[in-house]
Scaffold this active site. Structure first.
Site, PDB file in Angstrom:
ATOM      1  CG  PHE A   8      -2.180   0.768   1.092  1.00  0.00           C
ATOM      2  CD1 PHE A   8      -2.961   0.705  -0.058  1.00  0.00           C
ATOM      3  CD2 PHE A   8      -2.602   1.601   2.123  1.00  0.00           C
ATOM      4  CE1 PHE A   8      -4.121   1.447  -0.174  1.00  0.00           C
ATOM      5  CE2 PHE A   8      -3.769   2.345   2.021  1.00  0.00           C
ATOM      6  CZ  PHE A   8      -4.524   2.272   0.861  1.00  0.00           C
ATOM      7  CB  THR A  96       5.632  -6.179  -2.009  1.00  0.00           C
ATOM      8  OG1 THR A  96       5.967  -7.275  -2.863  1.00  0.00           O
ATOM      9  CG2 THR A  96       4.416  -6.536  -1.171  1.00  0.00           C
ATOM     10  N   GLY A 207      12.162  13.360  -7.990  1.00  0.00           N
ATOM     11  CA  GLY A 207      11.371  12.163  -7.711  1.00  0.00           C
ATOM     12  C   GLY A 207      11.418  11.116  -8.823  1.00  0.00           C
ATOM     13  CE  LYS A 225      10.446  -1.410 -16.184  1.00  0.00           C
ATOM     14  NZ  LYS A 225      10.864  -0.017 -16.046  1.00  0.00           N
ATOM     15  N   GLY A 317       5.156   6.133 -12.407  1.00  0.00           N
ATOM     16  CA  GLY A 317       4.169   6.989 -11.740  1.00  0.00           C
ATOM     17  C   GLY A 317       3.077   6.145 -11.110  1.00  0.00           C
TER      18      GLY A 317
HETATM   19  N1  NAP Z   1       6.056   3.623  -8.599  1.00  0.00           N
HETATM   20  C1  NAP Z   1       6.094   3.376  -9.905  1.00  0.00           C
HETATM   21  O1  NAP Z   1       6.096   4.300 -10.732  1.00  0.00           O
HETATM   22  C2  NAP Z   1       6.112   1.949 -10.418  1.00  0.00           C
HETATM   23  C3  NAP Z   1       5.942   1.715 -11.798  1.00  0.00           C
HETATM   24  C4  NAP Z   1       5.911   0.387 -12.261  1.00  0.00           C
HETATM   25  C5  NAP Z   1       6.103  -0.656 -11.376  1.00  0.00           C
HETATM   26  N2  NAP Z   1       6.313  -0.388 -10.048  1.00  0.00           N
HETATM   27  C6  NAP Z   1       6.502  -1.516  -9.141  1.00  0.00           C
HETATM   28  O2  NAP Z   1       5.335  -1.621  -8.310  1.00  0.00           O
HETATM   29  C7  NAP Z   1       5.714  -2.062  -7.008  1.00  0.00           C
HETATM   30  C8  NAP Z   1       5.240  -1.035  -5.986  1.00  0.00           C
HETATM   31  O3  NAP Z   1       5.871   0.203  -6.236  1.00  0.00           O
HETATM   32  P1  NAP Z   1       5.638   1.449  -5.262  1.00  0.00           P
HETATM   33  O4  NAP Z   1       6.250   2.605  -5.958  1.00  0.00           O
HETATM   34  O5  NAP Z   1       4.227   1.500  -4.821  1.00  0.00           O
HETATM   35  O6  NAP Z   1       6.556   1.010  -4.015  1.00  0.00           O
HETATM   36  P2  NAP Z   1       6.452   1.559  -2.516  1.00  0.00           P
HETATM   37  O7  NAP Z   1       5.889   2.946  -2.508  1.00  0.00           O
HETATM   38  O8  NAP Z   1       7.783   1.324  -1.907  1.00  0.00           O
HETATM   39  O9  NAP Z   1       5.359   0.598  -1.832  1.00  0.00           O
HETATM   40  C9  NAP Z   1       5.631  -0.725  -1.505  1.00  0.00           C
HETATM   41  C10 NAP Z   1       4.572  -1.211  -0.546  1.00  0.00           C
HETATM   42  O10 NAP Z   1       4.858  -2.562  -0.210  1.00  0.00           O
HETATM   43  C11 NAP Z   1       4.758  -2.708   1.218  1.00  0.00           C
HETATM   44  N3  NAP Z   1       5.601  -3.802   1.659  1.00  0.00           N
HETATM   45  C12 NAP Z   1       6.962  -3.866   1.715  1.00  0.00           C
HETATM   46  N4  NAP Z   1       7.346  -5.060   2.207  1.00  0.00           N
HETATM   47  C13 NAP Z   1       6.204  -5.739   2.480  1.00  0.00           C
HETATM   48  C14 NAP Z   1       5.924  -7.012   3.039  1.00  0.00           C
HETATM   49  N5  NAP Z   1       6.906  -7.849   3.404  1.00  0.00           N
HETATM   50  N6  NAP Z   1       4.615  -7.381   3.186  1.00  0.00           N
HETATM   51  C15 NAP Z   1       3.607  -6.548   2.833  1.00  0.00           C
HETATM   52  N7  NAP Z   1       3.808  -5.328   2.313  1.00  0.00           N
HETATM   53  C16 NAP Z   1       5.087  -4.930   2.139  1.00  0.00           C
HETATM   54  C17 NAP Z   1       5.201  -1.380   1.772  1.00  0.00           C
HETATM   55  O11 NAP Z   1       4.734  -1.260   3.095  1.00  0.00           O
HETATM   56  P3  NAP Z   1       4.890   0.110   3.958  1.00  0.00           P
HETATM   57  O12 NAP Z   1       3.896   1.065   3.353  1.00  0.00           O
HETATM   58  O13 NAP Z   1       4.510  -0.302   5.323  1.00  0.00           O
HETATM   59  O14 NAP Z   1       6.312   0.533   3.799  1.00  0.00           O
HETATM   60  C18 NAP Z   1       4.509  -0.439   0.790  1.00  0.00           C
HETATM   61  O15 NAP Z   1       3.177  -0.237   1.172  1.00  0.00           O
HETATM   62  C19 NAP Z   1       7.231  -2.262  -7.038  1.00  0.00           C
HETATM   63  O16 NAP Z   1       7.507  -3.601  -7.280  1.00  0.00           O
HETATM   64  C20 NAP Z   1       7.680  -1.380  -8.205  1.00  0.00           C
HETATM   65  O17 NAP Z   1       8.870  -1.844  -8.818  1.00  0.00           O
HETATM   66  C21 NAP Z   1       6.298   0.881  -9.556  1.00  0.00           C
END
Ligand code: NAP
Length: 338
Positions: A8, A96, A207, A225, A317
């Protein structure tokens, strides 16, 4: 469709915001009525089999840093594994962090979800980069859907385009820019003659780059990818350790200047051709459509009959990534009438 949301953070919260805002529109246009019955973050879980109020979940996360404090939620902490097997749900969304060493915790979450007969939609590249053939086989075996549009290009539909718009056409190869952070850094080094360190610091301030940008800079994010495209689109069963990967740390302002003088730009290019698969900085002619600036992504599909087709868009994003997750959910809903 009842959903368990694991993770989340940026993506998970963006998804919750869109689902809360657009639920009437999704029902009206697609007959798709998502209901989130559990959310898991690193510090806890919240669960209501009749459907959580997403605005309240977002507020609890903002105020207390964890969804465990959702109003009226049980004090008793449940493990992710318990939530996957016990919560009322047809689908699990896995967001995650991407871990390229052992794929965890996403790898276990995806395996358990498929084994518990839940469809899985994920934005997490780690498990796919390391174990995509096995995960596809497990999905096949359990007759569940494993969807991952968000892992390549975030909202830009590179995977969906290839699978839905090019059936019957032979894809001979692909090449392109699949990481916005490195593209931003290389663009800024070229435009304003910044050093690598200055450009990286700027990307972090804006960012575009994470605090620990190693996976981006060393090419692992692009490599993951390429693996996903190879397995899903080109049906080549390879994993990340079979790929030759070079990042951008050795690209100097001098090399960038030399390239510029000869009408090219240095870009971190992922490439799949015949039997080769590489990720490395390449000199790309400025008139190649994948030669895009800033944090954009671009991917060219070389095909037998229609030549090269290139898709360009934002590759990261929260909202963009959440949009791809919704695309996968709607698709599963359409196929399975959930
Ligand atoms: N952001 C982007 O633009 C983007 C684009 C494409 C793909 N992605 C991929 O999508 C995924 C999420 O990205 P994000 O940017 O949302 O990352 P993020 O902001 O770091 O969020 C990760 C979430 O996972 C939770 N988490 C971590 N370890 C965990 C565990 N052991 N059990 C349950 N929850 C856990 C974290 O908890 P806490 O909140 O408690 O820390 C956080 O809520 C990643 O794999 C990333 O590579 C991201």
């Amino acid at each position: 469709m009842r959903i368990v949301l694991i993770g989340f953070g940026t993506v998970g919260q963006s998804l919750a915001r869109i689902l809360a805002k657009d639920s009437d529109w999704l029902v009206g246009n697609y007959g798709f009525e998502p209901q989130v019955t559990a959310i898991v973050d690193s510090r806890g879980t919240c669960r209501d089999d009749n459907g959580l109020n997403l605005d309240l979940a977002l507020k609890a996360k903002e105020k207390y840093g964890t969804v465990q404090k959702y109003p009226g939620n049980s004090e008793r902490k449940q493990t992710t594994s318990q939530v996957i097997s016990e919560a009322e749900a047809e689908a699990v969304i896995e967001t995650t962090p991407s871990n390229f060493k052992n794929g965890e915790p996403g790898l276990t979450n995806i395996k358990q979800s498929l084994s518990a007969r839940r469809h899985v939609v994920t934005s997490n590249k780690g498990p796919l980069a390391l174990a995509m053939p096995a995960l596809l086989e497990l999905a096949d075996h359990t007759r569940m859907q494993l969807r991952f549009s968000a892992t390549v290009g975030a909202g830009t539909p590179f995977l969906t385009f290839a699978s839905k718009c090019l059936p019957g056409e032979k894809i001979l190869g692909i090449h392109g820019i699949l990481n916005g952070t490195t593209n931003y850094i290389l663009t800024r080094m070229e435009e304003d003659s910044l050093s690598f360190q200055r450009a990286l610091a700027e990307a972090q301030e804006k960012g575009y780059a994470e605090k620990n940008p190693a996976n981006d800079l060393e090419g692992l994010d692009t490599a993951a990818k390429i693996i996903i495209i190879a397995n899903w689109i080109l049906k080549r069963r390879i994993s990340i350790n079979q790929l030759k990967v070079t990042g951008i740390r050795d690209v100097t302002p001098d090399k960038i200047l030399k390239a510029k003088k000869s009408g090219t730009r240095i870009k971190l290019i992922g490439r799949l051709e015949d039997s080769t698969a590489t990720v490395k900085p390449e000199e790309v002619p400025v008139d190649d459509p994948v030669c895009v600036p800033g944090s954009l992504n671009a991917l060219s599909f070389s095909t037998e009959h229609i030549g090269d087709v290139t898709l360009i868009g934002r590759g990261a994003g929260g909202e963009e990534t959440a949009s791809a997750i919704i695309r996968d959910l709607v698709d599963i809903r359409t196929e399975y009438s959930i």
